[in-house]
Motif scaffolding. Structure first.
Motif, PDB file in Angstrom:
ATOM      1  N   VAL A   1      49.247  18.079  19.554  1.00 44.61           N
ATOM      2  CA  VAL A   1      48.061  18.837  20.014  1.00 44.61           C
ATOM      3  C   VAL A   1      48.587  19.572  20.901  1.00 44.61           C
ATOM      4  CG1 VAL A   1      45.938  19.131  20.858  1.00 44.61           C
ATOM      5  CG2 VAL A   1      46.541  17.131  19.429  1.00 44.61           C
ATOM      6  N   GLU A   2      48.808  21.048  20.780  1.00 45.06           N
ATOM      7  CA  GLU A   2      49.325  21.983  21.597  1.00 45.06           C
ATOM      8  C   GLU A   2      48.299  22.684  22.268  1.00 45.06           C
ATOM      9  OE1 GLU A   2      52.399  24.448  19.404  1.00 45.06           O
ATOM     10  OE2 GLU A   2      53.548  22.827  19.050  1.00 45.06           O
ATOM     11  N   PRO A   3      48.681  23.220  23.551  1.00 39.40           N
ATOM     12  CA  PRO A   3      47.653  24.018  24.198  1.00 39.40           C
ATOM     13  C   PRO A   3      47.393  25.173  23.574  1.00 39.40           C
ATOM     14  CG  PRO A   3      49.561  23.481  25.677  1.00 39.40           C
ATOM     15  CD  PRO A   3      50.231  23.066  24.318  1.00 39.40           C
ATOM     16  N   ASN A   4      46.162  25.459  23.673  1.00 41.81           N
ATOM     17  CA  ASN A   4      45.532  27.002  23.160  1.00 41.81           C
ATOM     18  C   ASN A   4      46.081  27.827  23.787  1.00 41.81           C
ATOM     19  OD1 ASN A   4      43.860  29.316  22.677  1.00 41.81           O
ATOM     20  ND2 ASN A   4      42.682  27.708  21.746  1.00 41.81           N
ATOM     21  N   HIS A   5      46.415  27.877  25.096  1.00 48.63           N
ATOM     22  CA  HIS A   5      47.039  29.055  25.952  1.00 48.63           C
ATOM     23  C   HIS A   5      47.437  28.525  27.222  1.00 48.63           C
ATOM     24  CE1 HIS A   5      43.084  29.053  27.607  1.00 48.63           C
ATOM     25  NE2 HIS A   5      43.682  29.567  28.699  1.00 48.63           N
ATOM     26  N   LEU A   6      48.416  28.815  27.888  1.00 43.89           N
ATOM     27  CA  LEU A   6      49.191  28.509  28.981  1.00 43.89           C
ATOM     28  C   LEU A   6      49.526  29.680  30.011  1.00 43.89           C
ATOM     29  CD1 LEU A   6      50.505  26.019  30.865  1.00 43.89           C
ATOM     30  CD2 LEU A   6      52.498  26.521  29.890  1.00 43.89           C
ATOM     31  N   LEU A   7      49.118  29.556  31.246  1.00 47.66           N
ATOM     32  CA  LEU A   7      49.433  30.580  32.304  1.00 47.66           C
ATOM     33  C   LEU A   7      49.608  30.253  33.640  1.00 47.66           C
ATOM     34  CD1 LEU A   7      49.554  33.780  32.531  1.00 47.66           C
ATOM     35  CD2 LEU A   7      47.151  33.849  32.966  1.00 47.66           C
ATOM     36  N   GLN A   8      50.808  29.977  34.139  1.00 45.68           N
ATOM     37  CA  GLN A   8      51.044  29.261  35.241  1.00 45.68           C
ATOM     38  C   GLN A   8      52.176  30.373  36.079  1.00 45.68           C
ATOM     39  OE1 GLN A   8      52.907  25.794  34.262  1.00 45.68           O
ATOM     40  NE2 GLN A   8      51.144  24.837  34.016  1.00 45.68           N
ATOM     41  N   MET A   9      52.138  30.199  37.328  1.00 39.87           N
ATOM     42  CA  MET A   9      53.012  30.903  38.109  1.00 39.87           C
ATOM     43  C   MET A   9      53.400  30.232  39.283  1.00 39.87           C
ATOM     44  SD  MET A   9      50.560  33.329  40.766  1.00 39.87           S
ATOM     45  CE  MET A   9      49.077  32.525  41.734  1.00 39.87           C
ATOM     46  N   ASN A  10      54.809  30.427  39.886  1.00 37.61           N
ATOM     47  CA  ASN A  10      55.495  29.790  40.688  1.00 37.61           C
ATOM     48  C   ASN A  10      56.013  30.753  41.685  1.00 37.61           C
ATOM     49  OD1 ASN A  10      56.540  27.208  42.151  1.00 37.61           O
ATOM     50  ND2 ASN A  10      58.484  27.738  41.019  1.00 37.61           N
ATOM     51  N   ALA A  11      55.729  30.515  43.015  1.00 36.24           N
ATOM     52  CA  ALA A  11      56.411  31.486  44.013  1.00 36.24           C
ATOM     53  C   ALA A  11      57.157  30.838  45.061  1.00 36.24           C
ATOM     54  CB  ALA A  11      55.085  32.165  44.560  1.00 36.24           C
TER      55      ALA A  11
END
Length: 841
Positions: free
Chosen positions: A703-713
């Motif tokens: 099962v893979e994610p439907n979508h991914l959105l992350q940020m790292n500052a």
């Protein structure tokens, strides 16, 4: 004047004589088993196990019609058999010794009633109740008069309920007397007043009482009154006369009709004390005789409205082995509405065989009827009313059979249920019979393979009652062709719901000449919620299916009876087939790549698992058209099944198993079994019509994610130190600051804003900006998008903002200097916001 005076005196004398002549006393007929014919005595002796009748029933002489001198039925010929197991409501004779008096003899036949003891066996009409009993009517013998008249199960709410009695003959001891003369017919209200008041009856009428020229039952002359001008009074014997043109009275349930049929009987629910039950119909209906003829002077007769009438052969029957069946089982259930205005009456007739096994044949009758509780008078919470049985016989057949009842459960005393399942533990398949519906076709394939592990489970449940289910003795006939596990010298185990258990020793098993094994065992615990520890007991018996022949073996169902001192319940095992051993193998292959990718919560996502089946060692055609293939699917502790029908002869078989649909049809959330970012294993086995089980095929579902959105500052953004009098337009970064965005199937935009730079009350005279070669955007107190990506990547992609914006020492995030600032160290906050590309700013 003198002449008239002498005439008056003469008439008074005559009336006085008539009154004395017509006086009858109500009394109980003292009858015993000696009054039974040898055939009826044999029927009593062969009655299925019942409770002790004297503990729960009262038989008294009737008093409810004592003021009506014309009412002829003034005795009660019912009695309890010598063995205390059977109510004899009307014994098998054409006469009744209590009424063989007066000028008309032998007219009433035998009739009687037996009522529940209001202290030990009352019926709480405000609560669900169950009555189960065995009924016997007679053999039929080619003539319905041998069985006539019948009996009724009656609920009644009267203060003197133990002395209630209706008319005999067609009145069955519960209905009113249709008093008729040659010239008149009494009103229906008068008929109803001679019935059992405040009552609801379920009649089992074994003789068809219809007004017709070929009727074996002409009107019965009961008595005459008057001397100078005598008047003869009759019963017309027409309560079953049909007339389909007459509508049911207002307020009666649906499916109510006038009259009834059935050459050897019918079953119907009735309102005995309701005047609308009795309908005066012309005697011309169904007759060829001229009603005005002196040979047939009657013009009208009463018929009765029957509710949910069902024709039923109430005569004795024969089983498949030609053995006589003289006892018929009845289960009666009462379910009142919350407002106590209506109740649902459910009954099953012929629902069990005399050995206790469930009957599913065509001679079974099941009905559900909504009734008006107002027929019982005023019913409130806790209303205790009488219930019992009435019965009657005719007076025209010297071989008429006794009307008999053996009761095995008392309402509200102990309410129990027993259900049996047979589990094929090898195939994880459960087979059962439903004693409520009578259906053996539960949709489960009833085939097991030789050497499969089997488990019998007899589940006894105490539902409710005033007493615990006490002194339970089990008599269990075990299905044949099972090698029962007797390790530790135990045949089975009783497991109580409270955690207690007790073994059933092998010594409790006996074997007859046909190798049929029977367990006779006395429970060590009662069941209930009074002093008993548990309300449920499961009898678990394990074994292995045995078939060493070259043909399938059909295993017959076997009964189990659980007899307590205050309740008797029974059940039977499902019938099933043990298939002969096969020497070929069934092979199952996973046709899909490993692993299978599933996008978490993707719209319209499916999970269809491709399979392929073939045989090793089986002659062609391997798969025959219309054969059944059974798939067993295991996943995360859940078991599912999927059945298919072979479409055509073939050497191999490919099927696509719609797993998501199967899971959701079972009422389970599909994604709860396939959580995000995990790999789940699905195991499938297949079995065929012959009980051959395949190997297990494994499907790994990633099962893979439907979508991914992350940020790292980066945690800190620092700027160069400048002299407080510096007039530089832009102050450069002092460290390699960057922010990254990781996306998967998710286009994005990146927004940033900055607070003012301060040190206490002092403020830096400038703002944070995002500078490019051709544009500068103020960020202080001004959220602005500084980067975006409209692409939807099929794998995780990390983007550096510094790289895609080509930050240099002179571009990117800089401080715009507006002039002189105090010599201090200033600080502020950057706020980064990542959002879907489609989001508006």
């Amino acid at each position: 004047m003198g002449h008239r005076k002498r005439l008056n005196i003469s008439l008074i004398s005559i009336i006085s004589i008539v009154t004395i002549f017509m006086s009858f006393n109500f009394k109980t007929v003292v009858a015993t088993d000696a009054d039974l014919s040898s055939k009826d005595q044999a029927t009593v002796n062969a009655a299925p196990t019942g409770l002790l009748m004297s503990n729960y029933f009262t038989i008294k002489g009737p008093t409810n019609n004592s003021s009506d001198s014309s009412f002829r039925f003034k005795s009660n010929s019912a009695f309890i058999s010598d063995n205390n197991k059977v109510l004899v409501l009307a014994y098998g004779t054409s006469t009744n010794s209590a009424d063989n008096s007066g000028s008309i003899k032998n007219a009433t036949g035998s009739y009687g009633s037996a009522w529940s003891n209001i202290n030990t066996a009352y019926f709480d009409a405000s609560k669900p109740q169950t009555i189960s009993a065995w009924l016997s009517f007679g053999s039929g013998g080619g003539s319905e008069t041998i069985n006539g008249q019948g009996l009724a199960l009656v609920l009644q709410n009267n203060s003197d309920g133990s002395t209630q009695m209706g008319a005999g003959q067609q009145g069955l001891g519960v209905y009113g007397f249709d008093k008729t003369s040659q010239n008149s017919l009494i009103g229906s209200d008068a008929v109803a007043k001679t019935a059992i008041q405040n009552s609801i009856a379920l009649e089992f009428d074994t003789q068809h009482q219809e007004i017709r020229t070929d009727s074996p039952y002409p009107p019965i002359k009961y008595y005459s009154s008057g001397i100078l001008i005598p008047t003869d009074y009759y019963s017309m014997n027409g309560f079953d006369s049909k007339n389909t043109s007459i509508s049911a009275p207002n307020g009666f349930p649906d499916n109510t009709s006038l009259g009834a049929g059935g050459p050897f009987g019918h079953i119907a629910l009735t309102y005995p004390a309701n005047p609308n039950t009795y309908y005066a119909t012309n005697t011309q209906y169904g007759l060829t005789l001229d009603p005005s003829s002196t040979s047939y002077p009657f013009k009208q007769a009463y018929s009765m409205f029957h509710i949910h009438r069902r024709e039923a052969d109430l005569a004795d029957d024969k089983d498949q082995n030609k053995n006589p069946i003289v006892w018929h089982h009845l289960t009666f259930k009462w379910m009142p509405s919350d407002d106590l205005k209506t109740a649902t009456v459910s009954y099953s007739y012929n629902d069990k065989d005399t050995d206790g096994s469930i009957n599913t044949s065509s001679d079974r009758t099941d009905e559900n009827i909504t009734v008006d509780m107002g027929q019982l008078g005023t019913i409130t919470k806790g209303s205790k009313i009488y219930w019992g049985f009435t019965g009657a016989n005719n007076n025209i057949n010297s071989e008429v059979a006794s009307k008999l009842v053996s009761v095995e459960s008392i309402p509200d005393l102990v309410n129990t249920s027993v259900k049996t399942t047979l589990t094929d533990k090898t195939l994880n398949k459960v087979m059962y019979d439903d004693p409520d519906s009578g259906s053996s076709n539960d949709g489960t394939d009833r085939k097991v393979a030789a050497d499969d592990e089997l488990e019998l489970d007899y589940k006894l449940t105490y539902d409710s009652g005033r007493e615990d289910w006490q002194d339970i003795a089990a008599k269990i006939k075990l299905p044949k062709n099972i090698d029962y596990n007797t390790k530790n010298n135990d045949i089975g185990t009783i497991k109580y719901a409270n955690g207690d258990s007790e073994p059933i020793p092998s010594s409790a098993v006996t074997t007859d000449g046909t190798d049929l094994q029977t367990i006779n065992y006395q429970f060590l615990q009662n069941l209930g919620d009074k002093s008993a520890k548990s309300k449920i007991a499961d009898i678990i018996i394990n074994g292995v299916a045995v078939n060493d022949t070259k043909a399938d073996i059909a295993v017959e169902n076997q009964p189990a009876v659980f007899t307590g001192s205050n309740d008797i319940s029974s059940t039977s095992t499902p019938d099933f087939t043990i298939m002969y051993k096969k020497d070929w193998k069934l092979n199952l292959t996973n046709k899909m790549s490993d692993p299978i990718t599933l996008i978490y919560q993707q719209d319209n996502a499916t999970l269809n698992l491709d399979t392929n089946l073939d045989y090793t060692g089986k002659a062609s055609p391997n798969f025959a058209a219309n054969d059944k293939i059974h798939y067993q699917i295991s996943l995360e502790g859940h078991n599912f099944t999927y059945d298919v029908t072979v479409p055509a002869d073939s050497a191999s078989l490919s099927n696509e198993i719609p797993l998501r649909k199967i899971i959701e049809d079972a009422g389970i959330d599909f994604w709860s079994l396939f959580p995000n970012n995990e790999t789940q294993q699905v195991t499938i086995t297949a079995s065929d019509n012959d009980g051959i089980t395949s190997n297990s095929a494994t499907y790994n579902v990633q099962v893979e994610p439907n979508h991914l959105l992350q940020m790292n500052a980066d945690e800190y953004l620092q700027f160069q130190t400048i002299n407080y009098v510096s007039l530089k337009d832009y102050i450069k970064r002092a460290n390699d600051y960057d922010i990254t965005v990781t996306s998967y199937r998710n286009p994005w935009k990146l927004q940033v804003s900055a607070s003012e730079l301060t040190n206490g009350d002092a403020k830096f005279n400038g703002v944070l900006v995002n500078k490019s070669s051709d544009n500068t955007t103020v960020l202080t107190n001004n959220p602005a998008v500084i980067a975006s990506d409209a692409n939807s990547y099929d794998k995780e992609t990390t983007t550096s903002i510094a790289n895609i914006n080509n930050w240099t020492a002179d571009t990117g995030l800089l401080l715009k200097n507006y002039g002189l600032s105090s010599s201090k160290q200033y600080s502020g906050t950057l706020t980064w916001t990542i959002m879907d590309y489609s989001d508006s700013l």
